[in-house]
Design a protein around this motif. Sequence first.
Motif, PDB file in Angstrom:
ATOM      1  N   ALA A  76       0.833  -1.203   0.000  1.00 22.79           N
ATOM      2  CA  ALA A  76       0.000   0.000   0.000  1.00 22.79           C
ATOM      3  C   ALA A  76       0.870   1.257   0.000  1.00 22.79           C
ATOM      4  N   LEU A  77       1.950   1.251   0.771  1.00 20.37           N
ATOM      5  CA  LEU A  77       2.845   2.406   0.827  1.00 20.37           C
ATOM      6  C   LEU A  77       3.527   2.630  -0.525  1.00 20.37           C
ATOM      7  N   ASN A  78       3.973   1.551  -1.145  1.00 18.92           N
ATOM      8  CA  ASN A  78       4.594   1.683  -2.470  1.00 18.92           C
ATOM      9  C   ASN A  78       3.602   2.246  -3.488  1.00 18.92           C
ATOM     10  N   ARG A  79       2.386   1.764  -3.457  1.00 17.32           N
ATOM     11  CA  ARG A  79       1.366   2.249  -4.388  1.00 17.32           C
ATOM     12  C   ARG A  79       1.048   3.719  -4.104  1.00 17.32           C
ATOM     13  N   SER A  80       0.948   4.057  -2.804  1.00 20.84           N
ATOM     14  CA  SER A  80       0.654   5.442  -2.433  1.00 20.84           C
ATOM     15  C   SER A  80       1.783   6.375  -2.861  1.00 20.84           C
ATOM     16  N   MET A  81       3.030   5.948  -2.667  1.00 20.05           N
ATOM     17  CA  MET A  81       4.179   6.772  -3.077  1.00 20.05           C
ATOM     18  C   MET A  81       4.186   6.980  -4.595  1.00 20.05           C
ATOM     19  N   ARG A  82       3.800   5.972  -5.315  1.00 23.10           N
ATOM     20  CA  ARG A  82       3.781   6.070  -6.774  1.00 23.10           C
ATOM     21  C   ARG A  82       2.625   6.958  -7.252  1.00 23.10           C
ATOM     22  N   ASP A  83       1.435   6.780  -6.645  1.00 16.88           N
ATOM     23  CA  ASP A  83       0.244   7.491  -7.120  1.00 16.88           C
ATOM     24  C   ASP A  83       0.115   8.897  -6.534  1.00 16.88           C
ATOM     25  N   GLN A  84       0.447   9.067  -5.248  1.00 16.20           N
ATOM     26  CA  GLN A  84       0.277  10.369  -4.584  1.00 16.20           C
ATOM     27  C   GLN A  84       1.475  10.649  -3.672  1.00 16.20           C
ATOM     28  N   PRO A  85       2.612  10.995  -4.244  1.00 16.81           N
ATOM     29  CA  PRO A  85       3.824  11.156  -3.426  1.00 16.81           C
ATOM     30  C   PRO A  85       3.719  12.288  -2.404  1.00 16.81           C
ATOM     31  N   MET A  86       3.128  13.406  -2.728  1.00 15.38           N
ATOM     32  CA  MET A  86       3.059  14.531  -1.788  1.00 15.38           C
ATOM     33  C   MET A  86       2.147  14.220  -0.611  1.00 15.38           C
ATOM     34  N   ALA A  87       1.012  13.611  -0.851  1.00 16.31           N
ATOM     35  CA  ALA A  87       0.092  13.244   0.228  1.00 16.31           C
ATOM     36  C   ALA A  87       0.740  12.207   1.143  1.00 16.31           C
ATOM     37  N   THR A  88       1.473  11.276   0.560  1.00 16.56           N
ATOM     38  CA  THR A  88       2.151  10.240   1.347  1.00 16.56           C
ATOM     39  C   THR A  88       3.207  10.860   2.245  1.00 16.56           C
ATOM     40  N   LEU A  89       3.981  11.814   1.714  1.00 15.87           N
ATOM     41  CA  LEU A  89       4.993  12.497   2.525  1.00 15.87           C
ATOM     42  C   LEU A  89       4.354  13.321   3.635  1.00 15.87           C
ATOM     43  N   ALA A  90       3.223  13.970   3.366  1.00 13.50           N
ATOM     44  CA  ALA A  90       2.528  14.749   4.386  1.00 13.50           C
ATOM     45  C   ALA A  90       2.040  13.842   5.515  1.00 13.50           C
ATOM     46  N   VAL A  91       1.488  12.696   5.177  1.00 20.94           N
ATOM     47  CA  VAL A  91       1.025  11.743   6.206  1.00 20.94           C
ATOM     48  C   VAL A  91       2.214  11.231   7.007  1.00 20.94           C
ATOM     49  N   ALA A  92       3.306  10.923   6.336  1.00 22.75           N
ATOM     50  CA  ALA A  92       4.493  10.430   7.031  1.00 22.75           C
ATOM     51  C   ALA A  92       5.035  11.487   7.997  1.00 22.75           C
ATOM     52  N   ALA A  93       5.028  12.747   7.580  1.00 28.08           N
ATOM     53  CA  ALA A  93       5.490  13.831   8.453  1.00 28.08           C
ATOM     54  C   ALA A  93       4.567  13.973   9.663  1.00 28.08           C
ATOM     55  N   ALA A  94       3.266  13.868   9.465  1.00 28.31           N
ATOM     56  CA  ALA A  94       2.313  13.977  10.576  1.00 28.31           C
ATOM     57  C   ALA A  94       2.497  12.827  11.563  1.00 28.31           C
ATOM     58  N   VAL A  95       2.668  11.632  11.041  1.00 25.88           N
ATOM     59  CA  VAL A  95       2.879  10.469  11.915  1.00 25.88           C
ATOM     60  C   VAL A  95       4.181  10.634  12.692  1.00 25.88           C
ATOM     61  N   GLY A  96       5.224  11.104  12.025  1.00 28.79           N
ATOM     62  CA  GLY A  96       6.495  11.338  12.708  1.00 28.79           C
ATOM     63  C   GLY A  96       6.375  12.378  13.800  1.00 28.79           C
ATOM     64  N   PHE A  97       5.607  13.439  13.554  1.00 25.99           N
ATOM     65  CA  PHE A  97       5.408  14.479  14.558  1.00 25.99           C
ATOM     66  C   PHE A  97       4.683  13.911  15.773  1.00 25.99           C
ATOM     67  N   VAL A  98       3.625  13.159  15.550  1.00 26.36           N
ATOM     68  CA  VAL A  98       2.860  12.572  16.660  1.00 26.36           C
ATOM     69  C   VAL A  98       3.719  11.599  17.461  1.00 26.36           C
ATOM     70  N   LEU A  99       4.459  10.747  16.764  1.00 24.55           N
ATOM     71  CA  LEU A  99       5.338   9.806  17.476  1.00 24.55           C
ATOM     72  C   LEU A  99       6.416  10.527  18.281  1.00 24.55           C
ATOM     73  N   GLY A 100       6.960  11.598  17.701  1.00 23.46           N
ATOM     74  CA  GLY A 100       7.970  12.401  18.418  1.00 23.46           C
ATOM     75  C   GLY A 100       7.369  13.042  19.661  1.00 23.46           C
ATOM     76  N   ALA A 101       6.148  13.554  19.564  1.00 23.59           N
ATOM     77  CA  ALA A 101       5.489  14.180  20.720  1.00 23.59           C
ATOM     78  C   ALA A 101       5.221  13.119  21.796  1.00 23.59           C
ATOM     79  N   LEU A 102       4.805  11.933  21.394  1.00 24.01           N
ATOM     80  CA  LEU A 102       4.557  10.874  22.364  1.00 24.01           C
ATOM     81  C   LEU A 102       5.833  10.401  23.016  1.00 24.01           C
ATOM     82  N   TRP A 103       6.913  10.369  22.247  1.00 23.44           N
ATOM     83  CA  TRP A 103       8.202   9.913  22.770  1.00 23.44           C
ATOM     84  C   TRP A 103       8.720  10.852  23.850  1.00 23.44           C
ATOM     85  N   LYS A 104       8.489  12.155  23.681  1.00 20.65           N
ATOM     86  CA  LYS A 104       8.967  13.154  24.652  1.00 20.65           C
ATOM     87  C   LYS A 104       8.211  13.055  25.970  1.00 20.65           C
ATOM     88  N   SER A 105       6.936  12.698  25.921  1.00 14.17           N
ATOM     89  CA  SER A 105       6.134  12.704  27.151  1.00 14.17           C
ATOM     90  C   SER A 105       6.279  11.479  27.984  1.00 14.17           C
TER      91      SER A 105
END
Length: 105
Positions: A76-105
């Motif tokens: 699914a990630l490979n297909r998403s990167m191929r079909d919608q690369p910008m949306a996939t990167l935005a979701v990945a950045a959001a997930v990374g931000f949330v995980l980083g915030a959880l890691w700090k707390s």
Amino acid sequence: MAQSGNMQTGTSRDPNSALHDVKEKGVEQFNKMADKATDQFNQVASSVENVAHRVADQGREASERMQEVAGNMQTALNRSMRDQPMATLAVAAAVGFVLGALWKS
């Protein structure tokens, strides 16, 4: 002639014989208790073994399912990167931000 009061009526037993009988009964009871404890231990060991086998089987099944899910996610990630690369990167950045915030707390 009457004898003194040392004579007992009925049958008299040797004190050593009576002590021997008591010891034998004690040994028999101890052996019965030991056998019962051994049987109970074997039953518990068998139950634990059965539980361990079931847990191992469930662990294997869970591992296989996780591998299947990981494969599906990769596809699914490979297909998403191929079909919608910008949306996939935005979701990945959001997930990374949330995980980083959880890691700090």
